[in-house]
Each structure stands twice: as C-alpha cells, then as structure tokens.
Design a protein around this motif. Sequence first.
Motif, PDB file in Angstrom:
ATOM      1  N   VAL A 274      -3.534  -5.331  -5.785  1.00  8.59           N
ATOM      2  CA  VAL A 274      -2.750  -4.884  -4.158  1.00  8.59           C
ATOM      3  C   VAL A 274      -1.700  -3.942  -5.158  1.00  8.59           C
ATOM      4  O   VAL A 274      -1.636  -4.104  -6.488  1.00  8.59           O
ATOM      5  N   VAL A 275      -1.153  -2.690  -4.209  1.00  8.98           N
ATOM      6  CA  VAL A 275      -0.649  -1.974  -4.895  1.00  8.98           C
ATOM      7  C   VAL A 275       0.894  -1.844  -3.672  1.00  8.98           C
ATOM      8  O   VAL A 275       0.143  -1.497  -3.130  1.00  8.98           O
ATOM      9  N   VAL A 276       1.493  -2.085  -4.523  1.00 11.84           N
ATOM     10  CA  VAL A 276       3.118  -2.146  -3.933  1.00 11.84           C
ATOM     11  C   VAL A 276       3.761  -0.938  -3.762  1.00 11.84           C
ATOM     12  O   VAL A 276       4.050   0.325  -5.007  1.00 11.84           O
ATOM     13  N   GLU A 277       3.940  -0.572  -2.632  1.00  9.03           N
ATOM     14  CA  GLU A 277       4.728   0.793  -2.696  1.00  9.03           C
ATOM     15  C   GLU A 277       5.882   0.731  -1.691  1.00  9.03           C
ATOM     16  O   GLU A 277       5.393   0.944  -1.045  1.00  9.03           O
ATOM     17  N   MET A 278       6.796   1.582  -2.225  1.00  8.10           N
ATOM     18  CA  MET A 278       8.932   1.235  -1.076  1.00  8.10           C
ATOM     19  C   MET A 278       7.972   2.396  -0.282  1.00  8.10           C
ATOM     20  O   MET A 278       8.349   2.289   0.892  1.00  8.10           O
ATOM     21  N   LEU A 279       7.460   3.352  -0.261  1.00  8.69           N
ATOM     22  CA  LEU A 279       7.535   4.984   0.283  1.00  8.69           C
ATOM     23  C   LEU A 279       6.356   4.763   1.032  1.00  8.69           C
ATOM     24  O   LEU A 279       5.557   3.945   1.013  1.00  8.69           O
ATOM     25  N   PRO A 280       6.396   4.981   1.900  1.00 11.11           N
ATOM     26  CA  PRO A 280       5.042   4.954   3.612  1.00 11.11           C
ATOM     27  C   PRO A 280       3.463   5.860   3.207  1.00 11.11           C
ATOM     28  O   PRO A 280       2.275   5.571   3.817  1.00 11.11           O
ATOM     29  N   GLN A 281       3.633   6.164   1.565  1.00  7.85           N
ATOM     30  CA  GLN A 281       2.523   6.501   1.257  1.00  7.85           C
ATOM     31  C   GLN A 281       2.083   6.578  -0.195  1.00  7.85           C
ATOM     32  O   GLN A 281       3.394   6.187  -0.858  1.00  7.85           O
ATOM     33  N   LEU A 282       0.713   6.503  -0.842  1.00  9.03           N
ATOM     34  CA  LEU A 282       0.898   6.395  -2.057  1.00  9.03           C
ATOM     35  C   LEU A 282       1.190   8.110  -2.510  1.00  9.03           C
ATOM     36  O   LEU A 282       1.150   9.070  -2.097  1.00  9.03           O
TER      37      LEU A 282
ATOM     38  N   VAL B 279      -9.178  -1.420  -2.983  1.00  9.58           N
ATOM     39  CA  VAL B 279      -8.116  -1.430  -3.611  1.00  9.58           C
ATOM     40  C   VAL B 279      -7.333  -2.123  -2.112  1.00  9.58           C
ATOM     41  O   VAL B 279      -7.320  -1.245  -1.309  1.00  9.58           O
ATOM     42  N   GLU B 280      -6.387  -2.985  -2.073  1.00  2.00           N
ATOM     43  CA  GLU B 280      -5.411  -3.336  -0.733  1.00  2.00           C
ATOM     44  C   GLU B 280      -3.976  -2.523  -1.840  1.00  2.00           C
ATOM     45  O   GLU B 280      -3.256  -2.420  -2.288  1.00  2.00           O
ATOM     46  N   LEU B 281      -3.307  -1.782  -0.112  1.00  2.00           N
ATOM     47  CA  LEU B 281      -1.949  -1.286  -0.147  1.00  2.00           C
ATOM     48  C   LEU B 281      -1.066  -1.803   0.496  1.00  2.00           C
ATOM     49  O   LEU B 281      -1.398  -2.150   1.746  1.00  2.00           O
ATOM     50  N   CYS B 282      -0.333  -1.899   0.363  1.00  3.32           N
ATOM     51  CA  CYS B 282       1.259  -2.820   0.752  1.00  3.32           C
ATOM     52  C   CYS B 282       1.690  -1.605   0.827  1.00  3.32           C
ATOM     53  O   CYS B 282       2.452  -1.356  -0.098  1.00  3.32           O
ATOM     54  N   LEU B 283       2.667  -0.315   1.734  1.00  2.00           N
ATOM     55  CA  LEU B 283       2.889   0.922   1.956  1.00  2.00           C
ATOM     56  C   LEU B 283       4.488  -0.120   2.348  1.00  2.00           C
ATOM     57  O   LEU B 283       4.488  -0.166   3.958  1.00  2.00           O
ATOM     58  N   GLY B 284       5.297   0.999   2.033  1.00  2.00           N
ATOM     59  CA  GLY B 284       6.810   1.118   3.389  1.00  2.00           C
ATOM     60  C   GLY B 284       7.312  -0.228   2.826  1.00  2.00           C
ATOM     61  O   GLY B 284       8.028  -0.873   3.497  1.00  2.00           O
ATOM     62  N   ASP B 285       6.979  -1.094   1.805  1.00  2.00           N
ATOM     63  CA  ASP B 285       7.688  -2.270   1.384  1.00  2.00           C
ATOM     64  C   ASP B 285       7.814  -2.145  -0.159  1.00  2.00           C
ATOM     65  O   ASP B 285       7.059  -2.191  -1.109  1.00  2.00           O
ATOM     66  N   GLY B 286       8.699  -2.462  -0.632  1.00  2.00           N
ATOM     67  CA  GLY B 286       9.267  -2.807  -2.086  1.00  2.00           C
ATOM     68  C   GLY B 286       9.185  -4.378  -2.627  1.00  2.00           C
ATOM     69  O   GLY B 286       8.978  -4.573  -1.576  1.00  2.00           O
ATOM     70  N   VAL B 287       9.166  -4.205  -3.697  1.00  2.00           N
ATOM     71  CA  VAL B 287       9.446  -5.845  -4.244  1.00  2.00           C
ATOM     72  C   VAL B 287      10.864  -6.214  -4.803  1.00  2.00           C
ATOM     73  O   VAL B 287      12.011  -5.408  -4.847  1.00  2.00           O
ATOM     74  N   ALA B 288      10.489  -7.479  -4.215  1.00  2.00           N
ATOM     75  CA  ALA B 288      12.016  -8.030  -4.284  1.00  2.00           C
ATOM     76  C   ALA B 288      12.689  -8.689  -5.357  1.00  2.00           C
ATOM     77  O   ALA B 288      13.661  -9.639  -6.006  1.00  2.00           O
ATOM     78  N   GLY B 289      11.222  -9.400  -5.958  1.00  2.00           N
ATOM     79  CA  GLY B 289      11.186 -10.230  -7.630  1.00  2.00           C
ATOM     80  C   GLY B 289       9.736 -11.137  -8.054  1.00  2.00           C
ATOM     81  O   GLY B 289       8.571 -11.281  -6.791  1.00  2.00           O
ATOM     82  N   PHE B 290      10.210 -11.591  -8.770  1.00  2.00           N
ATOM     83  CA  PHE B 290       8.327 -12.262  -9.091  1.00  2.00           C
ATOM     84  C   PHE B 290       9.044 -14.049  -9.402  1.00  2.00           C
ATOM     85  O   PHE B 290      10.254 -14.187  -9.552  1.00  2.00           O
TER      86      PHE B 290
END
Length: 127
Positions: free
Chosen positions: A68-76, A97-108
């Motif tokens: 899964v790729v997490v990208e804060m912006l709305p596109q790769l 590969v799953e995309l999680c766009l427009g969403d940042g990471v808050a923690g682990f």
Amino acid sequence: PIRPPLPGIDLGGVFSVRSIPDVQRIVSWCKDPSRAERLKKGTAVVVGGGFIGLEMAENLDHLGMKVVVVEMLPQLMPPLDYEMAVTVQEHVIRRGVELCLGDGVAGFEQIDNTDRLTVKTSSGRAI
C-alpha cells in the motif's frame, strides 16, 4: 535523514529511504529467513508516492508482498502533471499495489508486542 515526529516512528520495521543502498538494506531485511515467509503474508506500507517511494513499492511487490502506498497529495509523482500521474497510478494499480491518496500518515503502532505494526493515517484508517 529527517524523520517527522510521528508516534511510533522509531519502532522496528519503520525505515527511512533516501537512496538505492537504503532500498537494498530494506530488501535484505525482508529476505532474512527469520521473517521472509511471514512478511509475504502481511502488508508493506510505503509512505510517499514520489520516485523513491515507487522504487521501494516495486521492490516489495517483487518480493511477493502486498503493498500500500500512502501519499498525502491527491496523486502519485507530485512533480508530474496530473494527466501524466494518472498513467503512472493506473500502472501501479494494475501491478496490484493499493493506493491511499490524499491521506497522510499520523503514526505507527505495534500490534500485541509482536514485530507487526499498524499504520494510522490522518483520516483514521488503519493499515
């Protein structure tokens, strides 16, 4: 490398990638016989959908892991025009590969005193 002050950023299994040697180090870690088969059953989360993040995602995909790729912006690939980035996104999705766009990471968060982690996104999603 600069690491953002996120909860859990220093847990084992959270890596920083700035160069090809960093990618090779992570791939070697994943191939270690003590964890390789178990990792194939889990999900690798790559934070950042730029050049280096996509290189890392490709390597993990080739190891047989779900990615899964997490990208804060709305596109790769933020440097690309949106129309060009869509082509890249479609290719990545076709690879599984799953995309999680427009969403940042808050923690682990560590799962039950194991070496497994949950990645929490800004929207509240747990991966």
